[in-house]
Motif scaffolding. Structure first.
Motif, short mmCIF file in Angstrom:
data_model
loop_
_atom_site.label_atom_id
_atom_site.label_comp_id
_atom_site.label_asym_id
_atom_site.label_seq_id
_atom_site.Cartn_x
_atom_site.Cartn_y
_atom_site.Cartn_z
N VAL A 70 -42.21 4.16 1.56
CA VAL A 70 -41.65 3.27 0.54
C VAL A 70 -41.10 2.04 1.25
N GLY A 71 -41.63 0.88 0.90
CA GLY A 71 -41.13 -0.38 1.43
C GLY A 71 -39.99 -0.87 0.56
N ILE A 72 -38.91 -1.31 1.20
CA ILE A 72 -37.74 -1.78 0.46
C ILE A 72 -37.35 -3.17 0.95
N ARG A 73 -37.15 -4.07 0.01
CA ARG A 73 -36.67 -5.41 0.32
C ARG A 73 -35.30 -5.57 -0.30
N VAL A 74 -34.34 -6.05 0.50
CA VAL A 74 -32.97 -6.24 0.04
C VAL A 74 -32.67 -7.73 0.05
N GLU A 75 -32.25 -8.24 -1.10
CA GLU A 75 -31.84 -9.64 -1.22
C GLU A 75 -30.45 -9.68 -1.82
N SER A 76 -29.70 -10.72 -1.47
CA SER A 76 -28.41 -10.92 -2.14
C SER A 76 -28.39 -12.32 -2.74
N GLU A 77 -27.70 -12.42 -3.85
CA GLU A 77 -27.61 -13.71 -4.55
C GLU A 77 -26.15 -14.09 -4.73
N ASP A 78 -25.85 -15.29 -4.32
CA ASP A 78 -24.53 -15.86 -4.61
C ASP A 78 -24.60 -16.30 -6.07
N ILE A 79 -23.87 -15.62 -6.93
CA ILE A 79 -24.02 -15.88 -8.37
C ILE A 79 -23.52 -17.26 -8.78
N HIS A 80 -22.65 -17.85 -7.99
CA HIS A 80 -22.15 -19.19 -8.32
C HIS A 80 -23.17 -20.26 -7.95
N SER A 81 -23.74 -20.18 -6.78
CA SER A 81 -24.67 -21.23 -6.34
C SER A 81 -26.13 -20.91 -6.67
N GLY A 82 -26.42 -19.63 -6.92
CA GLY A 82 -27.81 -19.23 -7.18
C GLY A 82 -28.63 -19.06 -5.90
N ILE A 83 -28.00 -19.23 -4.74
CA ILE A 83 -28.73 -19.10 -3.47
C ILE A 83 -29.03 -17.62 -3.21
N ILE A 84 -30.31 -17.36 -2.94
CA ILE A 84 -30.78 -16.00 -2.65
C ILE A 84 -31.14 -15.93 -1.18
N LYS A 85 -30.69 -14.85 -0.52
CA LYS A 85 -31.05 -14.67 0.89
C LYS A 85 -31.65 -13.28 1.10
N HIS A 86 -32.66 -13.24 1.96
CA HIS A 86 -33.30 -11.99 2.34
C HIS A 86 -32.41 -11.35 3.40
N CYS A 87 -31.88 -10.17 3.11
CA CYS A 87 -30.90 -9.53 4.00
C CYS A 87 -31.48 -8.39 4.82
N ASN A 88 -32.55 -7.77 4.33
CA ASN A 88 -33.04 -6.58 4.99
C ASN A 88 -34.39 -6.19 4.41
N SER A 89 -35.24 -5.64 5.24
CA SER A 89 -36.45 -4.94 4.80
C SER A 89 -36.56 -3.68 5.64
N SER A 90 -37.01 -2.61 5.03
CA SER A 90 -37.15 -1.36 5.76
C SER A 90 -38.20 -0.49 5.09
N TYR A 91 -38.56 0.57 5.82
CA TYR A 91 -39.59 1.50 5.35
C TYR A 91 -39.05 2.91 5.48
#
Length: 181
Positions: A90-111
């Motif tokens: 199972v491939g997993i992608r983790v992103e976080s979003e700053d809800i105020h600015s809308g900026i999304i960052k890729h924080c992690n991927s794992s298997y």
């Protein structure tokens, strides 16, 4: 049970707002908490694909790319990338979003390698995958190669535990150890 499933039939997405109770001593979201969420989504995705309870067999490379802050919305996306006889990657992608600015960052991927089990704890066969896109084929082949590398690595590192003089010399000369026996 279907003998094959489309990848989208078992994909799972979860979102969670990061709270102060999830932080480590430096005020960032604790990596262990993120790993726990990743294990949960891997379980959900693999169980959805197999139709059975699943257990985590292994976790491949977890690189924490960017810290996650309190108040950010974490989104995790999981997809079955590869299937064996009773296991799934199972491939997993983790992103976080700053809800105020809308900026999304890729924080992690794992298997995560998950194994399907029945009520007696015995491994169960899983459905195959229908690969419809080049991206899906690439992910499957990459996972297949990763599985083969893991098998080879296990063979190479499962050596006799008897200490050899040349091993001790390597430790004395190449590593930060002091042998006191």
């Amino acid at each position: 049970m279907n003998t094959f499933k489309k990848i989208e039939q078992s994909q799972v997405t979860i979102s969670e707002l990061m709270l102060p109770s999830h932080t480590n001593f430096s005020g960032k979201i604790h990596g262990g908490y993120i790993l726990s969420l990743m294990d949960q989504i891997a379980f959900a995705c693999a169980s959805k694909h197999s139709g059975n309870y699943c257990v985590t067999a292994s976790v491949d490379t977890v690189d924490f790319l960017k810290p996650i802050e309190v108040g950010e919305l974490v989104v995790m996306k999981a997809s079955v990338n590869f299937v064996g006889r009773t296991s799934m990657v199972v491939g997993i992608r983790v992103e976080s979003e700053d809800i105020h600015s809308g900026i999304i960052k890729h924080c992690n991927s794992s298997y995560f390698t998950m194994v399907a089990k029945n009520d007696k704890g015995e491994s169960m066969p899983v459905p195959g995958l229908v690969l419809k896109t080049e991206k899906e084929v690439r992910r499957f082949l990459t996972s297949l190669r990763r599985q083969e590398m893991k098998k080879n690595h296990r063979k190479e590192t499962s050596f006799n535990t008897e200490l050899r003089n040349e091993d001790l010399e390597i430790l004395r000369n190449s590593h930060k150890v002091e042998l006191q026996y």
